[in-house]
Design an enzyme around this catalytic site. Structure first.
Site, PDB file in Angstrom:
ATOM      1  N   PRO A 108       0.823  -1.211   0.000  1.00 14.85           N
ATOM      2  CA  PRO A 108       0.000   0.000   0.000  1.00 14.85           C
ATOM      3  C   PRO A 108       0.854   1.256   0.000  1.00 14.85           C
ATOM      4  CG  PRO A 108       0.095  -0.951   2.195  1.00 14.85           C
ATOM      5  CD  PRO A 108       0.824  -1.892   1.306  1.00 14.85           C
ATOM      6  N   LYS A 127      17.901  13.430  -7.285  1.00 15.08           N
ATOM      7  CA  LYS A 127      16.587  13.046  -6.791  1.00 15.08           C
ATOM      8  C   LYS A 127      15.594  14.122  -7.202  1.00 15.08           C
ATOM      9  CE  LYS A 127      16.236  10.318  -2.601  1.00 15.08           C
ATOM     10  NZ  LYS A 127      16.661  10.251  -1.208  1.00 15.08           N
ATOM     11  N   TRP A 167       4.180   1.046   9.903  1.00 19.74           N
ATOM     12  CA  TRP A 167       4.797  -0.043   9.141  1.00 19.74           C
ATOM     13  C   TRP A 167       4.234  -1.397   9.559  1.00 19.74           C
ATOM     14  CZ3 TRP A 167       6.971   0.463   4.778  1.00 19.74           C
ATOM     15  CH2 TRP A 167       7.661   1.633   4.461  1.00 19.74           C
ATOM     16  N   LYS A 216      10.959  19.116  -4.957  1.00 15.50           N
ATOM     17  CA  LYS A 216      10.370  20.429  -5.216  1.00 15.50           C
ATOM     18  C   LYS A 216      11.453  21.493  -5.109  1.00 15.50           C
ATOM     19  CE  LYS A 216       5.779  19.319  -3.595  1.00 15.50           C
ATOM     20  NZ  LYS A 216       5.045  19.104  -2.347  1.00 15.50           N
ATOM     21  N   ASP A 249      -2.167   2.766   2.529  1.00 13.20           N
ATOM     22  CA  ASP A 249      -1.556   2.892   3.839  1.00 13.20           C
ATOM     23  C   ASP A 249      -2.000   4.243   4.395  1.00 13.20           C
ATOM     24  OD1 ASP A 249       0.008   2.327   5.982  1.00 13.20           O
ATOM     25  OD2 ASP A 249       1.918   2.672   4.976  1.00 13.20           O
ATOM     26  N   GLN A 253      12.542  -0.270   0.453  1.00 15.81           N
ATOM     27  CA  GLN A 253      11.634  -1.070   1.274  1.00 15.81           C
ATOM     28  C   GLN A 253      12.322  -2.246   1.950  1.00 15.81           C
ATOM     29  OE1 GLN A 253       8.613  -0.214   2.061  1.00 15.81           O
ATOM     30  NE2 GLN A 253       8.651   1.562   0.732  1.00 15.81           N
ATOM     31  N   TRP A 260       8.730  -2.345   3.966  1.00 16.90           N
ATOM     32  CA  TRP A 260       7.695  -3.355   3.771  1.00 16.90           C
ATOM     33  C   TRP A 260       8.252  -4.763   3.614  1.00 16.90           C
ATOM     34  CZ3 TRP A 260       4.646  -5.419  -0.722  1.00 16.90           C
ATOM     35  CH2 TRP A 260       3.389  -5.859  -0.317  1.00 16.90           C
TER      36      TRP A 260
END
Length: 1045
Positions: A52, A600, A525, A603, A91, A563, A567
């Site tokens: 999720p 990366k 998590w 903004k 999530d 992850q 996850w």
RNA sequence: GGGCGUAUAGCUCAGUCGGUUAGAGCGCGUCCCUGAUAAGGACGAGGCCCCAGGUUCAAGUCCUGGUACGCCCA
């Protein structure tokens, strides 16, 4: 040609974004996703879990990456007949959501939230999550990610929370959920601990003291009295709560004397700390130091049974003294070490960052401000060995810039360290892609496993289902229903979030005292790690046990590399804790997507690429192809318009135009797939491309089964190129003639290719399926995504033919190079060319004819037959020779180079082997042990590459010149036809105005010119007022008129 | 400081079991070809395959050590 054809010519140009929108609507109207699931519902299960996403902001282009992989393999497996249910999930809980809401409202930390009220704050968190879910749904639909969005699981739903509670109750019952101190970065002003993510963005440079302090031993060491331990710290304020000194058990320490006294430091740091003149008195291992008692520098707070040397593996000899002062309330490692040695955790600092008022000397002083006071006192006591300052990055609160304090607070832990063996066992049976993660980043993480700090003193999360009575009995609750039984009320409508859950109390089952919930919520998590069963409401909801039994564990999950500790870990950890089995078998672990500038996307840098505009510019398929097939998915990649344009041009448009080409001719001729000959009776080029497409099918399937989308993509791109730029190009004439075999062959190739491409680029393949494949087969499935994955017909795969065509294409390439070198344009026919092929290779005449036609040469002949003097060279084939001769390879190779090449080749050709003298004996070499090259000496334009040689006879006879001129005229007329927007089948009346020698050439080849240009009449004149101007031969201007008949 | 990964043409990347002339695409230049193409082809310029050792008859490829960059952790 005007009879009804089921085909309509596809336009050669296509607006991919418009096509996407049309297909999305068509899928919806026809319910194609649900039908694709229904088609294989009875097939074997292949279970995929959707990890999720946290819906705490707008989705970015990097979200597309994992979602492509989450789509490609389920589509692939569905086509292969597996049942692959796919359910979206969100999530919903956690700090990121809270922070987003705080930011929107302009709140500043916990006090503000408490002021506005937890009920209202959590309502806003819920609202924020739902809002961002909408944006993810738009992205999902736009990119063609097929997943059930209508029935998603949400980690904030009451049923989900019930399941999470159930699992925590089990873990509690196993004795693996307990309370302990935890050190975390803490902002004293905001009154909150910060997550790693927040800490990472708050580093600022700070100047801190760097002090070396004497800790006098209370007992002799190695026979020496008055020995002092030397420790180094940059946080003098923590010395108030000094509890122990840690040394590494395996490091050698020295007892050394200087003018200042006798000290213990680590041997590697002796010179750095005490200088070159220190006199070494003795060496001891760290282990021998353990248990020694010392006098602590400050006697300001009570710390019983402490101030002893302990052992710790984390101690290094990189800086400091190799002896590390321990203050367990202010250091995560200190806490671990001190607890392991049953030392007390004493904390003299209040939550506001000030020393408790009753502490002498520094009572009420802010912790950072205490440094100066304490250092001065050390100096006064004579314990300050050395004082420096140094500048280093130190974590500050990103919100208010207050220096953070590493601070121990009570926290709930899951004792994952008690199941590390099981976790490692489960990891061993997991397939990781790429493989190195298994024992690298992930395995390393498991090896260094620490207990899972589960609780958060926050608001928007699954409440920790533990109730504590006045006598500190803990009751773990497994569902709202169970809670209702204890309270004697119906709680089925309860929102199990704070603050409502906090109001529920009941009589403690142990003592009857009032039990109230502990205040914490849990790490979000854990929610996502519980997804395999919590999404089902297991075990409370009816039917959930059956579904769970058939969907656990998953065959496939996929997320990005970050992850591993997220996850991937929580899924395996929760699964192992609750079911003693990991939740997944195969895991694809992706690298990160970066902006085109290699940084990366952020903004701040202004280099964000929003995914939907990107897909509106290039089409969703291009972005999907990029994610799945460009570069290596495991390494980080740069995305931008450049690579996407290339994918559109080179792959999608080439594929599209091949399909368009088929419909163009299929619609002009009476053709249906069944009117062709059986594949084995078709011309060689047809058999070749069919062999290629079946070999492709086999290879792509293998790549996909090993989760290698990039490998599959390379194969597919190569075939698209072969099909378009060799098969179609070489077969144009046959298509024009309505050749049934050619049309069928191309149709069959496109059928297979479209299905192979479908999981990658579902939009364009759907359009081709509708416009090209379905009209050809009335029984074809209604959508390519309802079709089956093709299987390779081994009977059609022909490795010899594949190799022959490869050789023919090498010849064509060499011939074009020779043309270039001779400065003779390809439209100018040449009389003959001579070729030489690698030993053992022969080409069928039709392939030779193809090469001759491609090069516009009348005749191809073998180089041997020229009688020309040919240079022959023989080179060793190391790959073969090395295996046979090992260490002697080099000498054998020298012998080969020294031998007479002409003689060797003659022997090879006559008796199949050649003998050379080596090391006083004769050895025989076979044809594959040497590489033979032959080159004509002079008089020819020669090109030799990839093992083939071609020599052009460049003599242009008047006849050849005239033919070349006629072809030039044809070329001008074709351009004129196109400029007039004539249909390819329109007939014309042709008028040509040109100098007499050009007209003579046209006259000589009038039939050819008329045929090629579909002219029903050809008129030759001196001049023409209106018409299309072009040039023939050496820039001779001509004018042509084309009038549609 | 630790772990993992990456390093090949100006850029983006292939490179199989180690095999002796390291490839493709993009971009640039010069041409060619085109009766599907937003295409295709040829030629040219452009390489210390990051560095140093080692293993091997043979290393871009395997091993060790370093350097740079990225990610994760501390």
């Amino acid at each position: 040609m005007t009879q009804e054809s089921p085909f309509t010519a596809l336009p050669t140009r296509v607006d991919l974004a418009e096509l996407d929108r049309r297909i999305i609507e068509w899928w919806q109207v026809n319910d194609v996703f649900a039908r694709s699931l229904a088609r294989t519902a009875d097939g074997p299960a292949w279970v995929f879990y959707e990890g999720p996403p946290t819906a705490n902001g707008s989705p970015g282009t990097h979200h597309v990456e994992a979602r492509v992989f989450k789509d490609v393999f389920p589509r692939f497996k569905t086509m292969k007949g597996y049942s692959v249910p796919r359910r979206a999930g969100w999530d919903c809980h956690g700090l990121p959501v809270e922070l987003a809401v705080e930011k929107e409202l302009g709140l500043n930390g916990k006090p503000d939230i408490e002021k506005m009220g937890v009920a209202e704050f959590n309502a806003l968190c819920r609202e924020s999550v739902l809002r961002h879910v909408g944006e993810f749904e738009q992205l999902t639909e736009r990119m063609g990610y097929w997943i059930d969005l209508a029935h998603p699981y949400r980690t904030m739903s009451p049923e989900y929370i019930d399941s999470v509670w159930w699992s925590l109750q089990r873990i509690f019952a196993d004795g693996r959920l307990s309370e302990d101190y935890r050190v975390a970065p803490y902002c004293t002003r905001c009154g909150t601990t910060l997550s790693d993510h927040e800490v990472a963005q708050g580093y600022e440079n700070a100047t801190d003291p760097s002090v070396y302090v004497r800790f006098p031993l209370l007992e002799p060491l190695a026979g020496h009295e008055n020995v002092e331990l030397l420790i180094w710290t940059t946080t003098p304020w923590t010395l108030v709560s000094n509890t122990a000194v840690a040394v590494h058990p395996d490091v050698t320490y020295v007892v050394a004397r200087t003018e200042q006294g006798t000290f213990v430091v680590a041997e590697p740091l002796l010179a750095a700390v005490l200088g070159d003149k220190a006199q070494m008195l003795a060496t001891v291992s760290g282990a021998e130091l353990a248990g020694l008692h010392y006098r602590r520098p400050f006697d300001l707070v009570e710390i019983p049974d402490a101030h002893v040397v302990v052992l710790a593996d984390y101690v290094t000899t990189v800086d400091g003294t190799g002896l590390v002062h321990q203050a367990p309330a202010f250091g995560a490692e200190d806490l671990v070490v001190c607890r392991a040695n049953n030392l007390p955790v004493v904390n003299p600092v209040a939550l506001n960052g000030r020393f408790l008022d009753n502490v002498p000397l520094v009572g009420g002083v802010f912790f950072k401000d205490a440094d100066a006071i304490l250092v001065e006192d050390l100096r006064r006591q004579g314990l300050l060995f050395r004082y420096e300052t140094y500048e280093h990055p130190y974590p500050h609160c990103w919100r208010c810039h207050t220096p953070l304090m590493y601070y121990a607070q009570l926290s709930w832990y899951i004792r994952t360290t008690t199941v590390v063996d099981a976790l490692q066992r489960e990891n061993e049976r997991t397939n990781w892609y790429p493989e190195h993660v298994k024992h690298g980043r992930y395995g390393d993480w498991l090896d260094n496993n620490i207990d899972w700090a589960l609780s958060r003193t926050r608001y928007w999360g699954t409440p920790l289902p533990l109730w504590r009575c006045e006598s500190s009995h803990i009751t773990a609750i497994g569902s709202r229903a169970e809670l209702g039984l204890l309270t004697g009320t119906d709680l089925s409508d309860l929102d199990p979030h704070r603050p409502y859950i906090d109001e529920i109390t009941f009589a403690c089952p142990d003592c009857g005292g009032t039990a109230t919930r502990v205040p914490e919520v849990i790490d979000a998590w854990y929610d996502s790690g519980a997804m395999p069963f919590a999404a089902l409401g297991y075990p409370h909801l009816p039917g959930s046990e059956e579904v769970f039994a058939s969907t656990y564990p998953a065959q496939y999950i996929c997320e990005a590399i970050d992850q591993t500790r997220g996850w991937f870990y929580t899924l395996m950890a929760v699964g192992t804790l609750v079911f003693d089995r990991s939740a997944y078998e195969n895991v694809v672990c992706l690298g990160h997507i970066m902006a085109e500038d290699g940084r990366k996307m952020s903004k701040h840098l202004g280099n964000i690429l929003a995914p939907i505009p990107l897909m509106d510019a290039h089409g969703a398929d291009a972005l999907r192809w990029f994610m799945a097939c460009s570069g290596s998915p495991w390494s980080q990649r740069l995305v931008g318009p450049g690579p996407l344009n290339e994918i559109v041009r080179k792959i999608l448009m080439t594929y599209w135009n091949t399909a368009s080409f088929l419909t163009l001719y299929a619609s002009h001729t009476q053709w249906a797939p069944e009117t062709a000959n059986a594949a084995e009776h078709r011309p060689i080029l047809d058999r070749w491309v069919l062999a290629e497409v079946h070999a492709l099918t086999r290879a792509v399937d293998e790549k996909m089964e090993s989760y290698d989308t990039a490998g599959a993509g390379r194969l597919l791109a190569d075939f698209v190129d072969d099909l378009s730029n060799w098969y179609v190009r070489r077969s144009r004439q046959r298509f024009w003639e309505g050749d049934q075999d050619a049309l069928s062959t191309l149709y069959e190739c496109l059928d297979i290719l479209t299905r192979l491409l479908a999981p990658f680029v579902p939009f364009i393949t759907e359009e081709v399926w509708q416009q090209v494949i379905r009209p050809g087969h009335s029984s074809a499935p209604e959508s390519v995504h309802l079709a089956t994955w093709p299987h390779a017909d081994p009977g059609l795969i022909d490795a010899v033919l594949t190799e022959q065509v490869r050789t023919a294409r090498a010849l064509a390439e060499a011939g074009r190079a020779a043309r270039k070198n001779s400065n003779i344009r390809i439209r100018q026919p040449l009389g003959r060319a001579f070729i030489s092929l690698p030993a053992g290779t022969e080409l069928p005449q039709t392939l030779l004819d193809d090469v001759a036609d491609e090069l516009n040469v009348k005749r191809l002949a073998s180089l041997d037959s020229t009688g020309a003097i040919v240079d022959i060279s023989v080179k060793p084939n190391f790959r073969i020779l090395g295996k046979r001769f090992g260490k002697q390879t080099q000498q054998v190779a020298n012998s080969i180079l020294a031998a007479d090449p002409r003689e060797m080749v003659e022997q090879l050709r006559s008796v199949g082997e050649t003998k050379i003298s080596f090391d006083g004996a004769e050895i025989a070499l076979g044809p594959d042990e040497v590489v033979v090259t032959e080159l004509p000496r002079t008089g020819w334009v020669v090109e030799s590459q990839r093992g083939v040689t071609i020599a052009l006879d460049t003599e242009i006879t008047p006849e050849l010149a005239a033919e070349g001129t006629a072809r030039d005229v044809v070329r001008v007329v074709q351009q004129a036809r196109r400029d007039t927007n004539l249909d390819v089948a329109d007939r014309i009346a042709l008028t040509v105005a040109a100098p007499e020698n050009v007209l003579a050439a046209v006259r000589a080849h009038q039939g050819f010119v008329a045929h090629e240009t579909l002219a029903t009449s050809v008129t030759l004149v001196d001049s023409l007022d209106e018409g299309f101007v072009g040039t023939v031969g050496e820039a001779v201007p001509i004018t042509v008129g084309v009038a549609k008949r």
